[in-house]
Design a protein around this motif. Sequence first.
Motif, PDB file in Angstrom:
ATOM      1  N   GLU A   7       0.842  -1.194   0.000  1.00 57.26           N
ATOM      2  CA  GLU A   7       0.000   0.000   0.000  1.00 57.26           C
ATOM      3  C   GLU A   7       0.878   1.245   0.000  1.00 57.26           C
ATOM      4  O   GLU A   7       1.879   1.296   0.711  1.00 57.26           O
ATOM      5  CB  GLU A   7      -0.888   0.030   1.242  1.00 57.26           C
ATOM      6  CG  GLU A   7      -1.849  -1.133   1.347  1.00 57.26           C
ATOM      7  CD  GLU A   7      -2.656  -1.077   2.625  1.00 57.26           C
ATOM      8  OE1 GLU A   7      -3.775  -0.534   2.561  1.00 57.26           O
ATOM      9  OE2 GLU A   7      -2.151  -1.550   3.646  1.00 57.26           O
ATOM     10  N   THR A   8       0.493   2.233  -0.807  1.00 54.16           N
ATOM     11  CA  THR A   8       1.256   3.476  -0.877  1.00 54.16           C
ATOM     12  C   THR A   8       0.425   4.714  -0.552  1.00 54.16           C
ATOM     13  O   THR A   8       0.978   5.800  -0.436  1.00 54.16           O
ATOM     14  CB  THR A   8       1.883   3.657  -2.266  1.00 54.16           C
ATOM     15  OG1 THR A   8       0.845   3.649  -3.252  1.00 54.16           O
ATOM     16  CG2 THR A   8       2.904   2.561  -2.564  1.00 54.16           C
ATOM     17  N   HIS A   9      -0.862   4.566  -0.394  1.00 54.12           N
ATOM     18  CA  HIS A   9      -1.700   5.731  -0.104  1.00 54.12           C
ATOM     19  C   HIS A   9      -1.337   6.287   1.275  1.00 54.12           C
ATOM     20  O   HIS A   9      -1.195   5.515   2.235  1.00 54.12           O
ATOM     21  CB  HIS A   9      -3.182   5.347  -0.156  1.00 54.12           C
ATOM     22  CG  HIS A   9      -4.074   6.539  -0.182  1.00 54.12           C
ATOM     23  ND1 HIS A   9      -4.412   7.237   0.953  1.00 54.12           N
ATOM     24  CD2 HIS A   9      -4.674   7.176  -1.223  1.00 54.12           C
ATOM     25  CE1 HIS A   9      -5.191   8.244   0.637  1.00 54.12           C
ATOM     26  NE2 HIS A   9      -5.373   8.240  -0.687  1.00 54.12           N
ATOM     27  N   ASP A  50      -3.055   7.613   3.555  1.00 53.04           N
ATOM     28  CA  ASP A  50      -3.978   7.217   4.616  1.00 53.04           C
ATOM     29  C   ASP A  50      -3.701   5.803   5.128  1.00 53.04           C
ATOM     30  O   ASP A  50      -3.984   5.489   6.280  1.00 53.04           O
ATOM     31  CB  ASP A  50      -5.433   7.317   4.138  1.00 53.04           C
ATOM     32  CG  ASP A  50      -5.884   8.758   3.947  1.00 53.04           C
ATOM     33  OD1 ASP A  50      -5.201   9.675   4.474  1.00 53.04           O
ATOM     34  OD2 ASP A  50      -6.898   8.964   3.266  1.00 53.04           O
TER      35      ASP A  50
END
Length: 124
Positions: free
Chosen positions: A94-96, A98
């Motif tokens: 995951e790179t978001h 949030d």
Amino acid sequence: MFEKGKSYTCEEIHAAVGGNKHSYLPRYKGRVVAACLRPDLNPDAPDVILCNSCPAERAAGEQLADQDGAIPVFLKDGAGSWKYQGLFRVAESETHPDACAPHAARSAWTRGQIKRVLRMERQS
């Protein structure tokens, strides 16, 4: 190659797998070959690896997310000592921001320093 729960020196790890001794995700011949993680920077390790914004480490995190196969994972357990946790492979990346923020809040990293969260799956 490594015995689960046993501690190894940095020299022993890198003699077995290769790669840069100064990287927490050392690479050799185009692959990430191990993860050597500090609990203060990776509080959910070995199940989660946090990748920071340093260009070399950011690239290593991206490379690990894209490569197949498992790597040996070690947690620092003393000065010059790394305890073997087993073989793990990336299950999710995951790179978001949030997705990264909650992990940064529990680590010594700041929110802006975490650029990727790798969820790992034990293979052995």
